[in-house]
Scaffold this motif. Structure first.
Motif, PDB file in Angstrom:
ATOM      1  N   ARG A  19      31.126  42.784  50.347  1.00 32.07           N
ATOM      2  CA  ARG A  19      29.753  42.112  50.639  1.00 32.07           C
ATOM      3  C   ARG A  19      30.662  40.819  49.807  1.00 32.07           C
ATOM      4  N   VAL A  20      31.282  41.034  48.632  1.00 34.17           N
ATOM      5  CA  VAL A  20      31.842  39.116  48.472  1.00 34.17           C
ATOM      6  C   VAL A  20      33.102  39.203  48.406  1.00 34.17           C
ATOM      7  N   GLY A  21      33.545  38.990  48.659  1.00 28.98           N
ATOM      8  CA  GLY A  21      35.110  38.749  48.673  1.00 28.98           C
ATOM      9  C   GLY A  21      36.505  39.054  47.446  1.00 28.98           C
ATOM     10  N   ASN A  22      37.347  38.084  47.448  1.00 26.51           N
ATOM     11  CA  ASN A  22      38.192  38.368  46.202  1.00 26.51           C
ATOM     12  C   ASN A  22      37.302  37.224  44.934  1.00 26.51           C
ATOM     13  N   LEU A  23      37.543  38.193  43.932  1.00 25.79           N
ATOM     14  CA  LEU A  23      36.853  37.525  42.242  1.00 25.79           C
ATOM     15  C   LEU A  23      38.240  37.356  41.779  1.00 25.79           C
ATOM     16  N   TYR A  24      39.137  37.501  42.146  1.00 22.83           N
ATOM     17  CA  TYR A  24      40.101  37.001  41.653  1.00 22.83           C
ATOM     18  C   TYR A  24      40.380  38.190  39.727  1.00 22.83           C
ATOM     19  N   THR A  25      40.201  37.629  38.650  1.00 23.65           N
ATOM     20  CA  THR A  25      40.432  37.962  38.245  1.00 23.65           C
ATOM     21  C   THR A  25      39.231  39.402  37.059  1.00 23.65           C
ATOM     22  N   GLY A  26      37.717  38.869  37.812  1.00 24.19           N
ATOM     23  CA  GLY A  26      36.519  39.988  38.671  1.00 24.19           C
ATOM     24  C   GLY A  26      36.895  41.035  39.300  1.00 24.19           C
ATOM     25  N   SER A  27      38.054  40.927  39.853  1.00 24.33           N
ATOM     26  CA  SER A  27      37.719  41.839  41.409  1.00 24.33           C
ATOM     27  C   SER A  27      38.287  43.463  40.752  1.00 24.33           C
ATOM     28  N   LEU A  28      38.834  43.697  39.848  1.00 29.11           N
ATOM     29  CA  LEU A  28      39.575  44.849  39.572  1.00 29.11           C
ATOM     30  C   LEU A  28      38.025  45.508  38.660  1.00 29.11           C
ATOM     31  N   TYR A  29      37.376  44.547  37.799  1.00 32.22           N
ATOM     32  CA  TYR A  29      36.476  45.509  37.424  1.00 32.22           C
ATOM     33  C   TYR A  29      34.654  45.986  37.878  1.00 32.22           C
ATOM     34  N   LEU A  30      34.694  44.295  39.024  1.00 36.56           N
ATOM     35  CA  LEU A  30      33.437  44.756  40.345  1.00 36.56           C
ATOM     36  C   LEU A  30      33.864  46.181  41.095  1.00 36.56           C
ATOM     37  N   GLY A  31      35.000  46.151  41.129  1.00 41.38           N
ATOM     38  CA  GLY A  31      35.055  47.794  42.046  1.00 41.38           C
ATOM     39  C   GLY A  31      35.096  49.044  40.566  1.00 41.38           C
ATOM     40  N   LEU A  32      34.912  48.446  40.232  1.00 41.13           N
ATOM     41  CA  LEU A  32      35.155  49.460  38.910  1.00 41.13           C
ATOM     42  C   LEU A  32      33.495  49.750  38.727  1.00 41.13           C
ATOM     43  N   ILE A  33      32.191  48.645  38.682  1.00 37.37           N
ATOM     44  CA  ILE A  33      30.906  48.852  38.751  1.00 37.37           C
ATOM     45  C   ILE A  33      30.352  49.140  40.057  1.00 37.37           C
ATOM     46  N   SER A  34      30.872  48.823  40.948  1.00 39.63           N
ATOM     47  CA  SER A  34      30.845  49.640  42.215  1.00 39.63           C
ATOM     48  C   SER A  34      30.783  51.460  42.360  1.00 39.63           C
ATOM     49  N   LEU A  35      32.229  51.987  42.120  1.00 39.81           N
ATOM     50  CA  LEU A  35      32.382  53.359  41.424  1.00 39.81           C
ATOM     51  C   LEU A  35      31.403  53.513  41.178  1.00 39.81           C
ATOM     52  N   ILE A  36      31.290  53.507  39.824  1.00 41.92           N
ATOM     53  CA  ILE A  36      30.457  54.004  38.605  1.00 41.92           C
ATOM     54  C   ILE A  36      28.534  54.249  39.520  1.00 41.92           C
ATOM     55  N   GLU A  37      28.896  53.572  40.339  1.00 45.06           N
ATOM     56  CA  GLU A  37      27.470  52.552  40.862  1.00 45.06           C
ATOM     57  C   GLU A  37      26.765  53.852  41.757  1.00 45.06           C
ATOM     58  N   ASN A  38      27.929  53.849  43.012  1.00 41.44           N
ATOM     59  CA  ASN A  38      28.197  54.338  44.307  1.00 41.44           C
ATOM     60  C   ASN A  38      28.067  55.566  44.035  1.00 41.44           C
TER      61      ASN A  38
END
Length: 386
Positions: free
Chosen positions: A272-291
């Motif tokens: 729903r967001v796209g590419n965050l460059y430096t934040g992409s891995l950590y957006l993925g981590l948040i998504s994992l542990i929240e979902n």
């Protein structure tokens, strides 16, 4: 002593476009975007929103007065710097109100910068257990209208507070790093948009993961069974899946299916967001542990960080008992749901609007933190909604 992530949060700008709309506008089959690269929406920023405003929105809600008094290092990982000399972390330090006796700096190595910051923070906390370190990944990914990279754009920030005795994830001492001088993606000084060799970039990304994963297995004597989930840098959601399938093609199908199920949970927000460059891995981590539906305390989460050019790193952390109480799934979903959907015409108009720092001008943006004025080439930020 355990060191790791005590708090974390993300922020994305309050505008987005639908990838089906973009596909129709570019005369492309929508499946190429929604299935081929795995993107449904793309965050869009205004000219009055930059890496500082995104960083403020991500970090400020996390930090208490106690945190601001204990933080003695502010690190920003970005490849979207706003100044060739002054670090964005220095501005962020002031806007947040961090105590003055702190070290503040910016790290650049494509999408890897925030990971370097986290490792630096970890070492610092191990030597100074009473201190805290704020690491922020903040970027705007842009490739140009109707360019090959357009559907892999995005914008936003992820903030992480690194401390001793963290309440979310303890970082393990198992890092495997890899550096290769390869021109798969780069942006020469003076160029507005990056240069990309798309085929080479995909190839280097996948091969880098395979190399650090195999070295991790050899060095740390582990297999896929030792990981509850693995998060990837996500320039677009299909990219991490390609690397996962390539890296575990010789494993049992049950192991592949288990890791793929967790991977799908880790890309919920990125779709729903796209590419965050430096934040992409950590957006993925948040998504994992929240979902995720089946993660438990002490589960090991693998993290694959990649920055074109190219630097890769594989490391891991273990979930802390009660980590769920530190999350904000409801708030993050509300943030995404409340955004304004732009037409392609509105998006293209915003895309073409740019701030000229050589022209003094005031601005009006509804965001709590935004660029309020350009005066004598300096950006002045709105610091509250009062």
């Amino acid at each position: 002593m355990n060191v790791g992530i005590d708090k974390l949060n993300f922020f994305v700008p309050p505008q987005y476009i639908d990838m089906v709309d973009l596909a129709h506008a570019r005369d492309v089959d929508p499946n190429k975007f929604t299935i081929g690269i795995g993107q449904d929406q793309m965050a869009v920023s205004k000219m009055t929103q930059d890496i500082i405003t995104f960083a403020m929105h991500a970090a400020q809600p996390l930090l208490t007065a106690e945190d601001l008094a204990a933080i003695d290092m502010v690190i920003v990982g970005t490849e979207t710097g706003i100044d060739e000399s002054k670090a964005s972390a220095v501005i962020l330090h002031r806007l947040l109100g961090v105590q003055p006796f702190a070290r503040s700096f910016e790290i650049k190595e494509a999408c890897y910068g925030a990971t370097a910051g986290i490792q630096f923070a970890k070492n610092h906390i191990q030597a100074n257990p009473e201190s805290k370190v704020l690491v922020v990944a903040s970027d705007i990914a842009r490739y140009g209208l109707a360019s090959g990279g357009e559907p892999t754009q995005g914008a936003g920030a992820v903030a992480l507070l690194i401390t001793a005795d963290p309440r979310i994830l303890t970082l393990e001492d198992d890092n495997v790093m890899l550096t290769q001088d390869i021109y798969d993606f780069w942006r020469p000084v003076g160029h507005q948009y990056p240069m990309v060799d798309g085929h080479l970039s995909n190839e280097v990304y996948i091969n880098s993961f395979k190399q650090v994963w195999q070295e991790n297995c050899r060095r740390n004597k582990r297999t896929a069974a030792d990981y509850a989930a693995i998060c990837f840098h996500i320039p677009y959601t299909k990219m991490g899946k390609k690397a996962l399938l390539a890296g575990f093609e010789s494993d049992e199908p049950a192991q592949q299916d288990r890791l793929l199920a967790r991977y799908e949970e880790s890309i919920t927000y990125s779709r729903r967001v796209g590419n965050l460059y430096t934040g992409s891995l950590y957006l993925g981590l948040i998504s994992l542990i929240e979902n995720a539906t089946i993660l438990n305390e002490n589960d090991r989460i693998g993290l694959f960080s990649y920055g074109s050019g190219a630097v890769a790193e594989f490391f891991s952390g273990r979930l802390v008992k009660g980590y769920q109480q530190q999350l904000n799934k409801q708030g993050h979903e509300a943030l995404l749901d409340a955004r304004q959907k732009l037409s392609i015409e509105e998006y293209e108009q915003l895309f073409d609007e740019k701030i000229d720092v050589d022209v003094n001008k005031t601005f009006n943006d509804d965001l709590l933190y935004s660029i309020q004025e350009i005066r004598d080439t300096i950006r002045y930020y709105k610091e509250s909604n009062e």
